[in-house]
Write an enzyme that holds these catalytic residues in place. Structure first.
Site, PDB file in Angstrom:
ATOM      1  N   SER A  93      52.990 -88.865 120.669  1.00 43.50           N
ATOM      2  CA  SER A  93      51.712 -89.120 121.338  1.00 43.50           C
ATOM      3  C   SER A  93      51.965 -89.786 122.672  1.00 43.50           C
ATOM      4  O   SER A  93      53.018 -90.400 122.899  1.00 43.50           O
ATOM      5  CB  SER A  93      50.847 -90.043 120.465  1.00 43.50           C
ATOM      6  OG  SER A  93      49.723 -90.531 121.174  1.00 43.50           O
ATOM      7  N   TYR A 102      49.676 -98.011 115.477  1.00 41.00           N
ATOM      8  CA  TYR A 102      49.788 -96.554 115.632  1.00 41.00           C
ATOM      9  C   TYR A 102      50.796 -96.199 116.719  1.00 41.00           C
ATOM     10  O   TYR A 102      51.631 -95.303 116.552  1.00 41.00           O
ATOM     11  CB  TYR A 102      48.414 -95.981 115.968  1.00 41.00           C
ATOM     12  CG  TYR A 102      48.390 -94.496 116.240  1.00 41.00           C
ATOM     13  CD1 TYR A 102      48.400 -93.571 115.200  1.00 41.00           C
ATOM     14  CD2 TYR A 102      48.333 -94.005 117.542  1.00 41.00           C
ATOM     15  CE1 TYR A 102      48.371 -92.209 115.447  1.00 41.00           C
ATOM     16  CE2 TYR A 102      48.304 -92.647 117.800  1.00 41.00           C
ATOM     17  CZ  TYR A 102      48.323 -91.759 116.752  1.00 41.00           C
ATOM     18  OH  TYR A 102      48.294 -90.411 117.007  1.00 41.00           O
TER      19      TYR A 102
END
Length: 355
Positions: free
Chosen positions: A247, A260
């Site tokens: 990501s 995360y």
């Protein structure tokens, strides 16, 4: 353009040929003897009634005694795709195309925020989102780039995993997907799409937090697909590929996504380290780093209500990405013509961050 061997068209003398999705190109092709239009909505629907020109096709006859018609048809379609002006074939009408039908404005291609308030229990279902994400269900067109390959995709029921599964199947690959058991409704849709394309699809629900299940997952995928060459050591042979999804959070973390972001940074380093380990064995390892993508994660705890209502507004296009907009990246990294790419992270973040 390519022959379409699926569906009812393949069972009669007409052979389907994909063309650039626009009314102009269909009109051009219909000017030639031996051409007929197929709507994305219903075969035989009059062109002026079609509301889905982005998925239209034209077909042409291809019999041993009709070679000239087929040649003119192919010339007409090629001319339409190129956006040319002039006579397409002898005895046919002239067609003018003032713009390139293949070009779409990325700013207006998909929905923009604000999005309606909506929440789902984790892990969420794509089918219940509003608007529904585009995973390529009707838009992705394959060309056989992965024929004969076999892949295992975790999280293949929705999001980028679903987009990759659909794209891989339409590129000629057999696909096994894993997902959490409560995501079964989304997974059934994916299985239907894979099998509609004539590929072998295998669904294997289970929790990846269970190590014993992970071992069973790989064994079952190998057994039901007859092997694997995308994901899952020790079954990979030289020329196989591992693709991880990281990501933009891995290198440009948001303050409220501390935990995360760490997992995605770990994935990025896992890709780079594993690529060095497996390169001498002829196995490539790469990663894809999405920016804000419209998936069930956002409305099932991955973002606050305020954040998902305006999700994607900070990109240069003013909208979030759709899973299908990453599908071609997964295909490219899996394809054999990307044989020198390993240890790399490919970004698709709408102008945000750098991989």
């Amino acid at each position: 353009m390519r022959p379409d061997d699926n569906g009812p068209i393949a069972r009669n003398p007409w052979h389907a040929v994909e063309i650039v999705p626009s009314r102009a190109s269909c009109i051009a092709a219909q000017a030639v003897k031996g051409i007929r239009f197929l709507s994305a909505q219903a075969p035989g629907l009059p062109l002026e009634q079609c509301t889905q020109p982005t998925a239209c096709r034209c077909t042409y006859r291809k019999h041993p005694d009709r070679r000239e018609d087929a040649r003119r048809a192919e010339d007409a379609i090629a001319a339409a795709m190129a956006g040319t002006t002039g006579v397409l074939a002898q005895g046919t009408a002239s067609v003018t195309s003032s713009s390139d039908p293949a070009i779409q404005d990325p700013r207006s291609k998909y929905p923009k925020p604000p999005f309606k308030k909506q929440t789902q229990p984790w892990p969420g279902l794509a089918r219940d989102m509003d608007p529904k994400p585009d995973h390529g269900e009707t838009s992705y067109r394959g060309s056989g780039r992965l024929s004969g390959r076999k892949a295992l995709i975790t999280g293949g029921d929705s999001g980028m995993g679903r987009a990759a599964a659909i794209a891989y199947a339409r590129e000629g690959e057999d696909v096994a997907i894993n997902y959490f058991p409560t995501e079964e409704p989304d997974a059934r849709e994916v299985m239907q799409l894979i099998k509609q394309g004539g590929r072998n699809g295998v669904s294997i629900p289970g929790d990846l937090r269970d190590e014993a299940f992970c071992q069973r997952l790989v064994s079952e995928a190998v057994q039901k697909l007859g092997g694997l060459d995308i994901v899952a050591l020790p079954h990979l042979k030289p020329g196989s590929v591992i693709i991880g999804t990281t990501s933009e959070q891995a290198y440009d973390p948001s303050p409220d996504l501390y935990d995360y972001a760490q997992t995605k940074a770990a994935t990025m380093n896992y890709v780079k380290s594993l690529a060095k380990q497996l390169g001498p064995k002829g196995i490539r390892v790469n990663g894809v780093a999405p920016g804000p993508i419209w998936t069930p994660l956002q409305i099932s705890g991955g973002a606050t209500e305020q954040k998902y209502e305006n999700f994607g507004s900070t990109t240069v296009f003013g909208r979030p990405g759709q899973p299908v907009e990453l599908a071609s990246i997964y295909v490219q990294l899996a394809a054999s013509d990307a044989s020198f790419a390993t240890g790399n992270i490919y970004g698709a973040a709408g102008g945000q961050g750098q991989p």
